[in-house]
Design an enzyme around this catalytic site. Structure first.
Site, PDB file in Angstrom:
ATOM      1  NE  ARG A 118      -2.547   0.580   3.507  1.00 19.60           N
ATOM      2  CZ  ARG A 118      -2.934  -0.267   4.467  1.00 19.60           C
ATOM      3  NH1 ARG A 118      -3.901  -1.136   4.243  1.00 19.60           N
ATOM      4  NH2 ARG A 118      -2.370  -0.252   5.647  1.00 19.60           N
ATOM      5  CE1 TYR A 168     -10.177  21.053  -9.246  1.00 18.74           C
ATOM      6  CE2 TYR A 168      -9.946  19.726  -7.261  1.00 18.74           C
ATOM      7  CZ  TYR A 168     -10.277  19.840  -8.599  1.00 18.74           C
ATOM      8  OH  TYR A 168     -10.695  18.726  -9.276  1.00 18.74           O
ATOM      9  CG  ASP A 187      -3.497  22.829  -6.056  1.00 21.47           C
ATOM     10  OD1 ASP A 187      -2.725  22.671  -7.011  1.00 21.47           O
ATOM     11  OD2 ASP A 187      -4.649  22.340  -6.026  1.00 21.47           O
ATOM     12  CE  LYS A 200      -6.466  18.396 -13.615  1.00 22.99           C
ATOM     13  NZ  LYS A 200      -6.713  19.320 -12.526  1.00 22.99           N
TER      14      LYS A 200
HETATM   15  C1  LIG Z   1      -7.371  18.921 -11.278  1.00 25.34           C
HETATM   16  C2  LIG Z   1      -6.901  19.664 -10.106  1.00 25.34           C
HETATM   17  C3  LIG Z   1      -6.892  19.067  -8.846  1.00 25.34           C
HETATM   18  C4  LIG Z   1      -7.418  17.688  -8.603  1.00 25.34           C
HETATM   19  O1  LIG Z   1      -6.676  16.692  -9.231  1.00 25.34           O
HETATM   20  P1  LIG Z   1      -7.332  15.242  -9.494  1.00 25.34           P
HETATM   21  O2  LIG Z   1      -6.166  14.400  -9.855  1.00 25.34           O
HETATM   22  O3  LIG Z   1      -8.322  15.440 -10.596  1.00 25.34           O
HETATM   23  O4  LIG Z   1      -7.983  14.816  -8.225  1.00 25.34           O
HETATM   24  C5  LIG Z   1      -6.392  19.807  -7.791  1.00 25.34           C
HETATM   25  N1  LIG Z   1      -5.948  21.066  -7.962  1.00 25.34           N
HETATM   26  C6  LIG Z   1      -5.946  21.666  -9.151  1.00 25.34           C
HETATM   27  C7  LIG Z   1      -5.429  23.052  -9.263  1.00 25.34           C
HETATM   28  C8  LIG Z   1      -6.431  20.999 -10.252  1.00 25.34           C
HETATM   29  O5  LIG Z   1      -6.459  21.609 -11.438  1.00 25.34           O
END
Ligand SMILES: *Cc1c(COP(=O)(O)O)cnc(C)c1O
Length: 391
Positions: free
Chosen positions: A55, A108, A178, A203
């Site tokens: 895990r 977000y 983030d 992304k």
């Molecule tokens: C897409 C995104 C997330 C979430 O990511 P996931 O892998 O889809 O859970 C978090 N923060 C930002 C800025 C994002 O664009």
């Protein structure tokens, strides 16, 4: 070593044993040990990138974690099942009854929802601040974390990261960010003072729109509560996903350079269109966040948000439905262009953007920008043609 070299060479420590360029994909539920002493040593969990149990990762996971930590210029990295689980792990690890967490208003949407639906009811005080606020006045004796995102999700306002980190550190409070938009290539989060940098590797880092993955970077010390929370909650990523993300990482610099050039070309073209009121992209000199962007980022690959002049729902549909190269969908950072209606005021507790009823977020993919421009041009034309016919 420079980023471009790290992208090629980092995360390949286990390749040699497999006589291969890329590290082997190791999938297992159970990690096995040769001796009782090795087993005991592993279960103490002191080494960040050593196998303990399936895990918490295999050698494949640790290759990605090491590569990402090296790129971010820090010690350690934790891979989680998706970007959102990385965010919630950081928040949950610092939450608790009687604690106070400060977040920037532009986080977000799902980050906000988690704070309101999960943290607040179990006794954490959650407070959002707007992008111009002086956080020194908002920090309390029980503040356990400042969590920011820059630029703001959808509305794209920039934050003064250095000032926020200085104020928080002055009170002994860690700062998490983030940093998905900037990636470690364009945003040197730890150098600016961020303790924990969080990425939706879903992304740009993976870049191929075929997985979900979260990554947190920082010193082992800063990440230690997050890692403990991931161990307790099972938030870790699957090795297959890490292997694919490591493959995506190899081309990150080349992809970002092209995304950036095309995004700037299209953003400038859009600024000149009469149907466009404003383009929210901090890399444009006309953007209110330009100076902060320039002093904290070394690049910008998008996505960005466009304020279309107010129009009917029918005209707006004609625009969105009239696009053929831009697919309609959430997410961004992949090879393909995407469009999404942005409704930021539903996601904010403060400062709903004043006018702009028609915001669209664009992710500029790796297609030829001339074709993307033609696509936007014809969708804008269709939008107006319909309007003429109706009047
Ligand atoms: C897409 C995104 C997330 C979430 O990511 P996931 O892998 O889809 O859970 C978090 N923060 C930002 C800025 C994002 O664009």
């Amino acid at each position: 070593m420079h980023h471009h070299t790290l992208l090629v060479h980092a995360g390949r420590e286990t390749s040699a044993a497999a006589h291969s360029v890329s590290p082997p994909l190791v999938r297992t539920s159970t990690t096995v040990f040769a001796t009782l002493e090795d087993y005991k040593q592993a279960q103490r969990g002191q080494v960040f990138d050593a196998p303990r149990y399936g895990r918490s990762g295999t050698s494949t996971t640790f290759e990605l974690q090491r590569a990402m930590a090296a790129l971010a210029g820090t010690e350690a990295c934790i891979a989680t099942s998706c970007g959102l689980s990385a965010i919630t792990a950081v928040l949950a690890a610092h939450a608790g009854p009687g604690r106070h967490i400060l977040l920037s208003d532009g986080v977000y949407g799902p980050t906000r929802v988690f704070c309101e639906k999960d943290l607040a009811p179990s006794g954490t005080t959650v407070e959002f601040f707007s992008h111009g606020a002086d956080i020194a006045t908002l920090l309390r004796g029980n503040t356990s974390l400042v969590f920011i995102e820059t630029p703001a999700s959808l509305t794209m306002e920039m934050l003064d990261v250095r000032a926020i980190c200085t104020a928080a550190h002055g009170r002994g409070v860690p700062v998490a960010c983030d940093a998905t938009w900037g990636t470690p290539l364009f945003f040197d989060a730890h150098q600016l003072g961020i303790d924990i940098s969080v990425h939706a590797a879903t992304k740009f880092i993976n870049g191929h729109s075929d997985l979900l993955l979260g990554l947190c970077t920082g010193t082992s010390e800063a990440l230690s509560p997050v890692r403990a929370y991931c161990d307790r909650s099972g938030a870790h990523a699957a090795p297959d996903t890490c292997w694919l993300a490591l493959r995506g990482l190899r081309t990150l610099a080349a992809r970002l350079a092209r995304h950036q050039a095309s995004a700037l070309t299209l953003a400038r073209w859009l600024q000149a269109q009469s149907a466009v009121q404003r383009v929210r992209f901090p890399a444009l000199q006309t953007d209110p966040g330009f100076e902060l962007w320039r002093s904290q980022f070394s690049g910008a690959a998008g996505p960005f948000t466009v304020d279309l002049a107010p129009c009917s729902e029918a005209a707006f549909s004609r625009f969105i439905n009239g696009l053929s190269l831009f697919s309609l969908g959430t997410s961004w950072g992949g090879f393909e262009s995407l469009v999404m209606p942005a409704v930021p005021h539903h996601l904010r507790a403060l400062a709903a953007p004043e006018d702009a009823p028609r915001l669209v977020r664009l992710h500029i993919g790796l297609e030829d920008p001339a074709d993307l421009c033609d696509d936007l041009h014809s969708a804008l034309r269709r939008m107006h043609q319909g309007e003429d016919a109706a009047t």
